[in-house]
Design an enzyme around this catalytic site. Structure first.
Site, PDB file in Angstrom:
ATOM      1  N   PRO A   9     107.413  84.055  59.025  1.00  0.00           N
ATOM      2  CA  PRO A   9     108.180  85.103  58.368  1.00  0.00           C
ATOM      3  C   PRO A   9     109.647  84.755  58.106  1.00  0.00           C
ATOM      4  O   PRO A   9     110.308  84.135  58.942  1.00  0.00           O
ATOM      5  CB  PRO A   9     108.077  86.285  59.341  1.00  0.00           C
ATOM      6  CG  PRO A   9     107.651  85.708  60.634  1.00  0.00           C
ATOM      7  CD  PRO A   9     106.838  84.501  60.306  1.00  0.00           C
ATOM      8  N   ASN A  10     110.075  85.162  56.932  1.00  0.00           N
ATOM      9  CA  ASN A  10     111.466  85.038  56.475  1.00  0.00           C
ATOM     10  C   ASN A  10     111.887  83.619  56.096  1.00  0.00           C
ATOM     11  O   ASN A  10     112.992  83.414  55.593  1.00  0.00           O
ATOM     12  CB  ASN A  10     112.453  85.608  57.520  1.00  0.00           C
ATOM     13  CG  ASN A  10     112.238  87.082  57.752  1.00  0.00           C
ATOM     14  OD1 ASN A  10     112.242  87.855  56.794  1.00  0.00           O
ATOM     15  ND2 ASN A  10     112.005  87.482  58.984  1.00  0.00           N
ATOM     16  N   ARG A  17     119.260  83.305  53.844  1.00  0.00           N
ATOM     17  CA  ARG A  17     119.503  83.685  55.245  1.00  0.00           C
ATOM     18  C   ARG A  17     120.869  83.138  55.662  1.00  0.00           C
ATOM     19  O   ARG A  17     121.418  82.269  54.984  1.00  0.00           O
ATOM     20  CB  ARG A  17     118.386  83.119  56.132  1.00  0.00           C
ATOM     21  CG  ARG A  17     117.026  83.743  55.825  1.00  0.00           C
ATOM     22  CD  ARG A  17     115.973  83.298  56.800  1.00  0.00           C
ATOM     23  NE  ARG A  17     116.112  83.954  58.100  1.00  0.00           N
ATOM     24  CZ  ARG A  17     115.253  83.767  59.114  1.00  0.00           C
ATOM     25  NH1 ARG A  17     114.225  82.952  58.980  1.00  0.00           N
ATOM     26  NH2 ARG A  17     115.416  84.393  60.256  1.00  0.00           N
ATOM     27  N   TYR A  22     121.106  78.593  59.262  1.00  0.00           N
ATOM     28  CA  TYR A  22     119.941  77.955  58.626  1.00  0.00           C
ATOM     29  C   TYR A  22     120.285  76.993  57.494  1.00  0.00           C
ATOM     30  O   TYR A  22     119.388  76.373  56.924  1.00  0.00           O
ATOM     31  CB  TYR A  22     118.981  79.043  58.110  1.00  0.00           C
ATOM     32  CG  TYR A  22     118.426  79.913  59.218  1.00  0.00           C
ATOM     33  CD1 TYR A  22     117.536  79.381  60.152  1.00  0.00           C
ATOM     34  CD2 TYR A  22     118.795  81.249  59.356  1.00  0.00           C
ATOM     35  CE1 TYR A  22     117.032  80.155  61.184  1.00  0.00           C
ATOM     36  CE2 TYR A  22     118.292  82.035  60.379  1.00  0.00           C
ATOM     37  CZ  TYR A  22     117.416  81.489  61.291  1.00  0.00           C
ATOM     38  OH  TYR A  22     116.911  82.263  62.309  1.00  0.00           O
ATOM     39  N   ASN A  73     106.309  76.185  61.928  1.00  0.00           N
ATOM     40  CA  ASN A  73     107.465  76.979  62.334  1.00  0.00           C
ATOM     41  C   ASN A  73     107.034  78.436  62.203  1.00  0.00           C
ATOM     42  O   ASN A  73     107.002  78.982  61.100  1.00  0.00           O
ATOM     43  CB  ASN A  73     108.673  76.674  61.446  1.00  0.00           C
ATOM     44  CG  ASN A  73     109.914  77.444  61.871  1.00  0.00           C
ATOM     45  OD1 ASN A  73     109.839  78.341  62.716  1.00  0.00           O
ATOM     46  ND2 ASN A  73     111.054  77.115  61.290  1.00  0.00           N
ATOM     47  N   ALA A  76     110.091  84.038  63.968  1.00  0.00           N
ATOM     48  CA  ALA A  76     110.210  85.054  65.028  1.00  0.00           C
ATOM     49  C   ALA A  76     108.905  85.239  65.804  1.00  0.00           C
ATOM     50  O   ALA A  76     108.920  85.525  67.008  1.00  0.00           O
ATOM     51  CB  ALA A  76     110.665  86.380  64.425  1.00  0.00           C
ATOM     52  N   HIS A  79     108.178  83.759  69.305  1.00  0.00           N
ATOM     53  CA  HIS A  79     108.735  84.319  70.538  1.00  0.00           C
ATOM     54  C   HIS A  79     107.887  85.427  71.152  1.00  0.00           C
ATOM     55  O   HIS A  79     108.094  85.789  72.302  1.00  0.00           O
ATOM     56  CB  HIS A  79     110.155  84.846  70.282  1.00  0.00           C
ATOM     57  CG  HIS A  79     111.039  83.856  69.598  1.00  0.00           C
ATOM     58  ND1 HIS A  79     111.298  82.606  70.124  1.00  0.00           N
ATOM     59  CD2 HIS A  79     111.709  83.902  68.414  1.00  0.00           C
ATOM     60  CE1 HIS A  79     112.107  81.941  69.291  1.00  0.00           C
ATOM     61  NE2 HIS A  79     112.359  82.707  68.250  1.00  0.00           N
ATOM     62  N   ASP A  86      97.270  82.307  70.698  1.00  0.00           N
ATOM     63  CA  ASP A  86      95.845  82.079  70.960  1.00  0.00           C
ATOM     64  C   ASP A  86      95.194  81.276  69.836  1.00  0.00           C
ATOM     65  O   ASP A  86      94.278  80.485  70.078  1.00  0.00           O
ATOM     66  CB  ASP A  86      95.116  83.419  71.150  1.00  0.00           C
ATOM     67  CG  ASP A  86      95.469  84.069  72.490  1.00  0.00           C
ATOM     68  OD1 ASP A  86      96.108  83.398  73.332  1.00  0.00           O
ATOM     69  OD2 ASP A  86      95.108  85.246  72.699  1.00  0.00           O
ATOM     70  N   GLU A  97     105.785  71.706  66.754  1.00  0.00           N
ATOM     71  CA  GLU A  97     106.532  72.947  66.489  1.00  0.00           C
ATOM     72  C   GLU A  97     107.947  72.577  66.039  1.00  0.00           C
ATOM     73  O   GLU A  97     108.594  71.720  66.643  1.00  0.00           O
ATOM     74  CB  GLU A  97     106.583  73.771  67.790  1.00  0.00           C
ATOM     75  CG  GLU A  97     107.360  75.059  67.676  1.00  0.00           C
ATOM     76  CD  GLU A  97     107.436  75.811  69.014  1.00  0.00           C
ATOM     77  OE1 GLU A  97     106.991  75.272  70.056  1.00  0.00           O
ATOM     78  OE2 GLU A  97     107.960  76.934  69.019  1.00  0.00           O
ATOM     79  N   HIS A  99     111.774  74.248  64.721  1.00  0.00           N
ATOM     80  CA  HIS A  99     112.708  75.338  64.420  1.00  0.00           C
ATOM     81  C   HIS A  99     113.951  74.704  63.810  1.00  0.00           C
ATOM     82  O   HIS A  99     114.454  73.699  64.339  1.00  0.00           O
ATOM     83  CB  HIS A  99     113.101  76.113  65.682  1.00  0.00           C
ATOM     84  CG  HIS A  99     111.936  76.782  66.328  1.00  0.00           C
ATOM     85  ND1 HIS A  99     111.405  77.964  65.857  1.00  0.00           N
ATOM     86  CD2 HIS A  99     111.166  76.403  67.376  1.00  0.00           C
ATOM     87  CE1 HIS A  99     110.371  78.287  66.603  1.00  0.00           C
ATOM     88  NE2 HIS A  99     110.198  77.368  67.533  1.00  0.00           N
ATOM     89  N   SER A 101     116.956  75.976  63.642  1.00  0.00           N
ATOM     90  CA  SER A 101     118.116  76.198  64.515  1.00  0.00           C
ATOM     91  C   SER A 101     117.776  75.794  65.951  1.00  0.00           C
ATOM     92  O   SER A 101     116.595  75.663  66.303  1.00  0.00           O
ATOM     93  CB  SER A 101     118.513  77.678  64.473  1.00  0.00           C
ATOM     94  OG  SER A 101     117.454  78.478  64.970  1.00  0.00           O
ATOM     95  N   ARG A 106     120.968  80.158  71.084  1.00  0.00           N
ATOM     96  CA  ARG A 106     121.057  81.463  70.429  1.00  0.00           C
ATOM     97  C   ARG A 106     120.725  82.587  71.436  1.00  0.00           C
ATOM     98  O   ARG A 106     120.816  82.395  72.634  1.00  0.00           O
ATOM     99  CB  ARG A 106     120.132  81.469  69.207  1.00  0.00           C
ATOM    100  CG  ARG A 106     120.541  80.389  68.181  1.00  0.00           C
ATOM    101  CD  ARG A 106     119.692  80.434  66.940  1.00  0.00           C
ATOM    102  NE  ARG A 106     119.860  81.694  66.223  1.00  0.00           N
ATOM    103  CZ  ARG A 106     119.035  82.100  65.255  1.00  0.00           C
ATOM    104  NH1 ARG A 106     118.009  81.338  64.894  1.00  0.00           N
ATOM    105  NH2 ARG A 106     119.239  83.245  64.642  1.00  0.00           N
ATOM    106  N   ARG A 110     115.286  84.355  72.008  1.00  0.00           N
ATOM    107  CA  ARG A 110     114.759  83.200  71.253  1.00  0.00           C
ATOM    108  C   ARG A 110     114.497  81.990  72.149  1.00  0.00           C
ATOM    109  O   ARG A 110     113.994  80.965  71.692  1.00  0.00           O
ATOM    110  CB  ARG A 110     115.751  82.776  70.156  1.00  0.00           C
ATOM    111  CG  ARG A 110     115.952  83.815  69.093  1.00  0.00           C
ATOM    112  CD  ARG A 110     116.848  83.279  67.985  1.00  0.00           C
ATOM    113  NE  ARG A 110     117.484  84.356  67.274  1.00  0.00           N
ATOM    114  CZ  ARG A 110     116.942  85.032  66.260  1.00  0.00           C
ATOM    115  NH1 ARG A 110     115.745  84.719  65.822  1.00  0.00           N
ATOM    116  NH2 ARG A 110     117.595  86.018  65.678  1.00  0.00           N
TER     117      ARG A 110
HETATM  118  C1  DQA Z   1     113.513  79.908  63.546  1.00  0.00           C
HETATM  119  C2  DQA Z   1     114.148  80.507  64.811  1.00  0.00           C
HETATM  120  C3  DQA Z   1     113.579  81.878  65.102  1.00  0.00           C
HETATM  121  O1  DQA Z   1     114.164  82.409  66.283  1.00  0.00           O
HETATM  122  C4  DQA Z   1     113.881  82.823  63.960  1.00  0.00           C
HETATM  123  O2  DQA Z   1     113.303  84.088  64.193  1.00  0.00           O
HETATM  124  C5  DQA Z   1     113.474  82.280  62.642  1.00  0.00           C
HETATM  125  C6  DQA Z   1     113.643  80.853  62.365  1.00  0.00           C
HETATM  126  C7  DQA Z   1     114.188  78.586  63.134  1.00  0.00           C
HETATM  127  O3  DQA Z   1     113.596  77.877  62.328  1.00  0.00           O
HETATM  128  O4  DQA Z   1     115.292  78.287  63.592  1.00  0.00           O
HETATM  129  O5  DQA Z   1     113.099  83.031  61.728  1.00  0.00           O
HETATM  130  O6  DQA Z   1     112.154  79.655  63.791  1.00  0.00           O
END
Ligand code: DQA
Length: 143
Positions: A9-10, A17, A22, A73, A76, A79, A86, A97, A99, A101, A106, A110
């Site tokens: 998401p996002n 963002r 980011y 990735n 959110a 977390h 699962d 995995e 991320h 950031s 943070r 997170r």
């Molecule tokens: C993220 C870090 C997450 O905490 C956050 O909710 C994101 C992006 C990152 O790529 O840094 O949406 O996964």
């Protein structure tokens, strides 16, 4: 060898963002770069992005028998989504995995990723480079 690159998401909003966290590179730009790098490594990257938990679960299920490795990735959802955790647990292919950031520098909420204990490795804090490094890692693991 097919590698699924799955973003949650996002992440479709990268570029819009907060840039101090980011950066300004868009997801499209990240994916184009990864696609080219994958070819150089003899891999085929297939890209997915969804803002919906169930859809991300379906993509992880689809990876069975189709993908040789996954870069993920879950944003959110990393977390707090036990359902996605699962779905990752069922996989028997290497998962890395990523991320953008550094989640450990943070907010406290997170600092924990439910999928980290299940994956081959975690890259965080390197921005878009993290995806490239994950690709190198997958290539290495699969050799
Ligand atoms: C993220 C870090 C997450 O905490 C956050 O909710 C994101 C992006 C990152 O790529 O840094 O949406 O996964």
């Amino acid at each position: 060898m097919k590698i699924f690159v799955i973003n949650g998401p996002n992440l479709n909003m990268l570029g819009k963002r907060p840039q101090s966290i980011y950066g300004k590179v868009t997801l499209d730009e990240i994916n184009k770069d990864l696609s080219a790098r994958a070819k150089e490594l003899g891999l085929e990257a297939e890209f997915y992005q969804s803002n919906h938990e169930g859809e991300l679960i379906d993509i992880l299920h689809k990876a069975h028998g189709e993908a040789k490795g996954i870069i993920v990735n879950l944003a959110a959802y990393s977390h707090y989504s036990i359902a996605l955790r699962d779905a990752v647990e069922i996989l028997s292919i290497p998962v890395i995995e990523v991320h953008l950031s550094n989640i450990y520098s943070r907010e406290n909420f997170r600092h924990k990723s439910l999928i980290s204990p299940l994956v081959a490795g975690v890259l965080c804090g390197f921005g878009p480079l993290g995806y490239r490094l994950a690709l190198e890692a997958i290539k290495d693991i699969l050799q």
